[in-house]
Design an enzyme around this catalytic site. Structure first.
Site, PDB file in Angstrom:
ATOM      1  N   LYS A  22      74.333  64.690  37.451  1.00 14.72           N
ATOM      2  CA  LYS A  22      74.719  65.674  36.422  1.00 14.72           C
ATOM      3  C   LYS A  22      73.821  65.527  35.201  1.00 14.72           C
ATOM      4  O   LYS A  22      73.317  66.514  34.659  1.00 14.72           O
ATOM      5  CB  LYS A  22      76.172  65.435  36.010  1.00 14.72           C
ATOM      6  CG  LYS A  22      76.570  66.097  34.704  1.00 14.72           C
ATOM      7  CD  LYS A  22      78.013  65.879  34.319  1.00 14.72           C
ATOM      8  CE  LYS A  22      78.250  64.602  33.575  1.00 14.72           C
ATOM      9  NZ  LYS A  22      77.918  64.629  32.137  1.00 14.72           N
ATOM     10  N   ASN A  23      73.610  64.275  34.767  1.00 16.08           N
ATOM     11  CA  ASN A  23      72.910  64.045  33.498  1.00 16.08           C
ATOM     12  C   ASN A  23      71.404  64.196  33.597  1.00 16.08           C
ATOM     13  O   ASN A  23      70.692  64.008  32.614  1.00 16.08           O
ATOM     14  CB  ASN A  23      73.295  62.672  32.930  1.00 16.08           C
ATOM     15  CG  ASN A  23      74.744  62.680  32.485  1.00 16.08           C
ATOM     16  OD1 ASN A  23      75.375  63.735  32.403  1.00 16.08           O
ATOM     17  ND2 ASN A  23      75.294  61.510  32.229  1.00 16.08           N
ATOM     18  N   ARG A  92      78.521  70.316  25.556  1.00 13.14           N
ATOM     19  CA  ARG A  92      77.705  69.984  24.400  1.00 13.14           C
ATOM     20  C   ARG A  92      76.264  69.657  24.767  1.00 13.14           C
ATOM     21  O   ARG A  92      75.375  69.720  23.938  1.00 13.14           O
ATOM     22  CB  ARG A  92      78.342  68.864  23.615  1.00 13.14           C
ATOM     23  CG  ARG A  92      78.601  67.609  24.413  1.00 13.14           C
ATOM     24  CD  ARG A  92      79.107  66.525  23.527  1.00 13.14           C
ATOM     25  NE  ARG A  92      78.335  66.474  22.297  1.00 13.14           N
ATOM     26  CZ  ARG A  92      77.101  65.990  22.234  1.00 13.14           C
ATOM     27  NH1 ARG A  92      76.499  65.595  23.325  1.00 13.14           N
ATOM     28  NH2 ARG A  92      76.452  65.962  21.091  1.00 13.14           N
ATOM     29  N   CYS A 116      83.327  65.198  20.650  1.00  8.35           N
ATOM     30  CA  CYS A 116      84.170  65.316  21.838  1.00  8.35           C
ATOM     31  C   CYS A 116      85.112  64.114  21.795  1.00  8.35           C
ATOM     32  O   CYS A 116      85.152  63.365  20.833  1.00  8.35           O
ATOM     33  CB  CYS A 116      83.315  65.316  23.104  1.00  8.35           C
ATOM     34  SG  CYS A 116      82.590  63.727  23.419  1.00  8.35           S
ATOM     35  N   ARG A 121      79.202  62.320  18.421  1.00  3.58           N
ATOM     36  CA  ARG A 121      78.054  62.915  19.139  1.00  3.58           C
ATOM     37  C   ARG A 121      77.083  63.596  18.158  1.00  3.58           C
ATOM     38  O   ARG A 121      76.813  64.780  18.218  1.00  3.58           O
ATOM     39  CB  ARG A 121      78.549  63.912  20.189  1.00  3.58           C
ATOM     40  CG  ARG A 121      79.637  63.405  21.099  1.00  3.58           C
ATOM     41  CD  ARG A 121      79.296  62.193  21.908  1.00  3.58           C
ATOM     42  NE  ARG A 121      78.297  62.427  22.932  1.00  3.58           N
ATOM     43  CZ  ARG A 121      78.561  62.839  24.170  1.00  3.58           C
ATOM     44  NH1 ARG A 121      79.785  63.091  24.521  1.00  3.58           N
ATOM     45  NH2 ARG A 121      77.592  63.010  25.044  1.00  3.58           N
ATOM     46  N   ILE A 123      73.681  64.671  16.092  1.00  6.71           N
ATOM     47  CA  ILE A 123      72.370  65.139  16.594  1.00  6.71           C
ATOM     48  C   ILE A 123      71.279  64.947  15.542  1.00  6.71           C
ATOM     49  O   ILE A 123      70.241  65.604  15.578  1.00  6.71           O
ATOM     50  CB  ILE A 123      72.441  66.619  17.015  1.00  6.71           C
ATOM     51  CG1 ILE A 123      72.968  67.483  15.869  1.00  6.71           C
ATOM     52  CG2 ILE A 123      73.272  66.808  18.271  1.00  6.71           C
ATOM     53  CD1 ILE A 123      72.805  68.968  16.120  1.00  6.71           C
ATOM     54  N   ASP A 124      71.500  64.024  14.606  1.00  6.22           N
ATOM     55  CA  ASP A 124      70.518  63.830  13.526  1.00  6.22           C
ATOM     56  C   ASP A 124      69.136  63.437  14.046  1.00  6.22           C
ATOM     57  O   ASP A 124      68.112  63.847  13.494  1.00  6.22           O
ATOM     58  CB  ASP A 124      71.046  62.793  12.533  1.00  6.22           C
ATOM     59  CG  ASP A 124      71.415  61.484  13.230  1.00  6.22           C
ATOM     60  OD1 ASP A 124      70.853  60.441  12.896  1.00  6.22           O
ATOM     61  OD2 ASP A 124      72.249  61.526  14.167  1.00  6.22           O
ATOM     62  N   ASP A 305      78.636  54.885  30.721  1.00  8.07           N
ATOM     63  CA  ASP A 305      79.328  55.801  31.645  1.00  8.07           C
ATOM     64  C   ASP A 305      80.017  55.080  32.786  1.00  8.07           C
ATOM     65  O   ASP A 305      80.713  55.709  33.576  1.00  8.07           O
ATOM     66  CB  ASP A 305      78.347  56.832  32.212  1.00  8.07           C
ATOM     67  CG  ASP A 305      77.862  57.777  31.139  1.00  8.07           C
ATOM     68  OD1 ASP A 305      76.898  58.517  31.394  1.00  8.07           O
ATOM     69  OD2 ASP A 305      78.428  57.756  30.029  1.00  8.07           O
ATOM     70  N   ARG A 397      84.419  68.601  35.836  1.00  4.85           N
ATOM     71  CA  ARG A 397      83.188  69.062  35.204  1.00  4.85           C
ATOM     72  C   ARG A 397      82.008  68.162  35.529  1.00  4.85           C
ATOM     73  O   ARG A 397      80.858  68.550  35.414  1.00  4.85           O
ATOM     74  CB  ARG A 397      83.334  69.173  33.688  1.00  4.85           C
ATOM     75  CG  ARG A 397      83.786  67.875  33.047  1.00  4.85           C
ATOM     76  CD  ARG A 397      83.715  67.937  31.547  1.00  4.85           C
ATOM     77  NE  ARG A 397      82.322  67.901  31.124  1.00  4.85           N
ATOM     78  CZ  ARG A 397      81.908  67.303  30.014  1.00  4.85           C
ATOM     79  NH1 ARG A 397      82.786  66.768  29.198  1.00  4.85           N
ATOM     80  NH2 ARG A 397      80.640  67.268  29.691  1.00  4.85           N
TER      81      ARG A 397
HETATM   82  C1  EPZ Z   1      73.933  61.275  27.447  1.00  6.90           C
HETATM   83  O1  EPZ Z   1      74.632  61.717  26.306  1.00  6.90           O
HETATM   84  C2  EPZ Z   1      74.884  61.492  28.618  1.00  6.90           C
HETATM   85  N1  EPZ Z   1      75.214  62.912  28.746  1.00  6.90           N
HETATM   86  C3  EPZ Z   1      76.158  60.682  28.409  1.00  6.90           C
HETATM   87  O2  EPZ Z   1      76.969  60.839  29.576  1.00  6.90           O
HETATM   88  C4  EPZ Z   1      75.785  59.203  28.286  1.00  6.90           C
HETATM   89  O3  EPZ Z   1      76.947  58.449  28.023  1.00  6.90           O
HETATM   90  C5  EPZ Z   1      74.777  59.030  27.147  1.00  6.90           C
HETATM   91  O4  EPZ Z   1      73.630  59.871  27.371  1.00  6.90           O
HETATM   92  C6  EPZ Z   1      74.298  57.588  27.023  1.00  6.90           C
HETATM   93  O5  EPZ Z   1      73.754  57.174  28.224  1.00  6.90           O
HETATM   94  C7  EPZ Z   1      74.312  63.747  29.305  1.00  6.90           C
HETATM   95  O6  EPZ Z   1      73.223  63.360  29.682  1.00  6.90           O
HETATM   96  C8  EPZ Z   1      74.735  65.181  29.445  1.00  6.90           C
HETATM   97  P1  EPZ Z   1      72.911  59.659  23.340  1.00  6.90           P
HETATM   98  P2  EPZ Z   1      73.849  61.866  24.886  1.00  6.90           P
HETATM   99  O7  EPZ Z   1      72.175  60.706  22.571  1.00  6.90           O
HETATM  100  O8  EPZ Z   1      72.463  62.331  25.141  1.00  6.90           O
HETATM  101  C9  EPZ Z   1      74.481  58.634  18.963  1.00  6.90           C
HETATM  102  C10 EPZ Z   1      78.902  61.316  30.802  1.00  6.90           C
HETATM  103  O9  EPZ Z   1      79.995  60.735  30.894  1.00  6.90           O
HETATM  104  N2  EPZ Z   1      73.511  59.633  18.515  1.00  6.90           N
HETATM  105  O10 EPZ Z   1      72.142  58.574  24.028  1.00  6.90           O
HETATM  106  O11 EPZ Z   1      74.692  62.649  23.968  1.00  6.90           O
HETATM  107  C11 EPZ Z   1      75.635  59.276  19.714  1.00  6.90           C
HETATM  108  O12 EPZ Z   1      76.628  59.707  18.805  1.00  6.90           O
HETATM  109  C12 EPZ Z   1      78.255  61.493  29.445  1.00  6.90           C
HETATM  110  O13 EPZ Z   1      78.257  61.774  31.781  1.00  6.90           O
HETATM  111  C13 EPZ Z   1      73.301  59.783  17.146  1.00  6.90           C
HETATM  112  O14 EPZ Z   1      73.913  59.109  16.321  1.00  6.90           O
HETATM  113  O15 EPZ Z   1      73.835  60.329  24.434  1.00  6.90           O
HETATM  114  C14 EPZ Z   1      76.117  58.155  20.601  1.00  6.90           C
HETATM  115  O16 EPZ Z   1      76.994  57.329  19.872  1.00  6.90           O
HETATM  116  C15 EPZ Z   1      79.094  60.929  28.321  1.00  6.90           C
HETATM  117  N3  EPZ Z   1      72.403  60.726  16.712  1.00  6.90           N
HETATM  118  C16 EPZ Z   1      74.832  57.384  20.915  1.00  6.90           C
HETATM  119  O17 EPZ Z   1      73.869  57.788  19.928  1.00  6.90           O
HETATM  120  C17 EPZ Z   1      71.696  61.514  17.607  1.00  6.90           C
HETATM  121  O18 EPZ Z   1      70.879  62.354  17.152  1.00  6.90           O
HETATM  122  C18 EPZ Z   1      74.260  57.672  22.297  1.00  6.90           C
HETATM  123  O19 EPZ Z   1      74.034  59.044  22.367  1.00  6.90           O
HETATM  124  C19 EPZ Z   1      71.927  61.353  18.985  1.00  6.90           C
HETATM  125  C20 EPZ Z   1      72.837  60.400  19.418  1.00  6.90           C
END
Ligand code: EPZ
Length: 418
Positions: A22-23, A92, A116, A121, A123-124, A305, A397
């Protein structure tokens, strides 16, 4: 309302094959926006998140057709650059259309995904990285608007944290930027490597695959490509955990075992034995599960995950362990449901102290999020009696046919319509 019904106590045996990741698939679909023409993505899981991403692409003007597990995405007709709130709010990860849209069209307008159940989550890092590449970013009426009227310019970007999504968005922006982009402290999850492979097949020039430093030489244009999604390592870990928690012998195929190295290592420490196969692994339990500490970290650390699924195993292990969630700020919500099944867990901030109990009891529980829901199903497999899991849309999902795959392994599990 749909419910997953599990009658516990069965020992699982047999072979299950995972679907595509999925990811990865969601990002490969976004990458198709980078070139006019039809890209073909194989091994795409049939899950609601993919259906929502397909709707986002259609809303933008692409055509998306599915034949079995193969998607054909023609982005020739992409004319709009706005991903609307009603779609982004459902999924998202739609935020990853931002990079490709601003790279190819010089403009993108994506509804802010919001938080969520597992965290804010933010996006900075996506935003600051795109600004480094020359995009102008505005936030208005709940949308992010990125514009680069004269195109993007390669730059050095260092991520505060190896964010998967930020790495993906910036990769897909940099491939069409003028000049060289270096993304440092990039995420190293296998899904990133899969995206790099598809982008290179489209004509992108990317060095450093699999490392924390990705160097991208921007090109004038990309062409559509054909690509097969890697197997879903988290689904694989979930199915292997089902074998471990019931004390059975389960083979899971269709994924690269190296993508789950830390998970397999922790499960060995917990008393499991593995046979590594060319495209998967077989797990068997050589005795009672033993308690093992785990701390989630970016790849190659223990994947967040798999945290919930591992906690379900630890709930019936001999001894106590500490599970530390370092990636998301609120990823223990399912633990309260697990405690309703008799688990002995104390949550202290981002640490969970899990004291193994003899047996869990089946109970009505609610799925708070995707992986927490899957963990509750796993707990139900090992529990005494019936477990009814509600809010299963969270599970559907992200897992294709989970109950069918578990039932084929001998579990007494089904989806019931109330
Ligand atoms: C991806 O999410 C996956 N989702 C998540 O899987 C997975 O847990 C995560 O990567 C970590 O491996 C998809 O690929 C669709 P991150 P993502 O950006 O990209 C913080 C599942 O169960 N952060 O690595 O959103 C954020 O808040 C899902 O399949 C910032 O602060 O993960 C989080 O605490 C859940 N600022 C941490 O970093 C940013 O700009 C990791 O987020 C971006 C992220």
């Amino acid at each position: 309302m749909s419910t997953i019904l599990v009658n516990g106590g069965r020992v699982l045996t047999g072979t299950a094959r995972v679907s595509g990741a999925k990811n990865s698939a969601l990002k490969l679909m976004a990458a198709a926006l980078l070139a006019p023409g039809a890209s073909v993505i194989r091994n795409v899981p049939d899950i609601t998140d993919v259906a929502v991403m397909a709707d986002v692409l259609r809303h933008l003007g692409a055509t998306v057709t599915r034949h079995g597990h193969t998607l054909t995405i023609d982005a020739t007709g992409v004319a709009d650059v706005e991903a609307p709130y009603e779609l982004v709010a459902q999924m998202r990860a739609s935020i990853v259309v931002l990079g490709p849209l601003v790279a190819r069209f010089g403009r993108a307008r994506v509804a802010m995904p919001g938080g969520c159940n597992i965290g804010s989550r933010k996006i900075d890092m996506h935003v600051s990285g795109l600004e480094r590449l020359g995009a102008e970013i505005a936030f208005e009426h709940g949308f992010i608007e990125a514009t680069a009227p004269s195109g993007l310019t390669g730059a050095d970007v260092i991520l505060d944290f190896p964010s998967v999504g930020a790495t993906e968005n910036l990769l897909m922006a940099a491939v069409l930027a003028r000049g060289t982009t270096v993304i440092d402290n990039a995420a190293r999850e296998p899904e990133i490597g899969d995206l790099v492979d598809m982008l290179v097949a489209m004509g992108a020039r990317i060095e450093g695959r699999g490392t924390a430093t990705l160097t991208v030489e921007g090109v004038e244009a990309l062409a559509p490509a054909e690509h097969a999604t890697i197997g879903d390592r988290i689904e694989a870990g979930t199915l292997l955990a089902a074998g471990a928690i019931t004390g059975g012998e389960v083979t899971v195929t269709g994924f690269e075992p190296m993508h789950l190295e830390m998970v397999l290592a922790k499960m060995v420490r917990a008393g499991c034995a593995f046979e590594i196969l060319p495209d998967g692994a077989t797990v068997r339990r050589t005795g009672p599960l033993g308690a093992v500490d785990v701390a989630t970290l970016p790849f190659p650390g223990f994947p967040t995950d798999m945290q919930a699924q591992f906690m379900a195993m630890m709930a019936i292990a001999d001894g106590s362990c500490v599970i530390t969630e370092n990636v998301f700020e609120n990823r223990f919500m399912f633990a309260d449901e697990l405690k309703r099944m008799g688990a002995d867990i104390d949550i202290e901030g981002h640490r969970a102290i899990v004291r193994g109990v003899e047996r869990l009891e089946g109970a009505p529980v609610r799925s708070p999020d995707l992986r927490g829901g899957a963990a509750l199903v796993l707990a139900g497999l090992a529990a005494e009696g019936e477990t009814r899991v509600t809010d299963i849309h969270h599970i559907l999902r992200g897992y294709e046919g989970l109950t069918g795959k578990l039932a084929a392994l001998g579990a007494d599990v089904r989806i019931a319509e109330d």
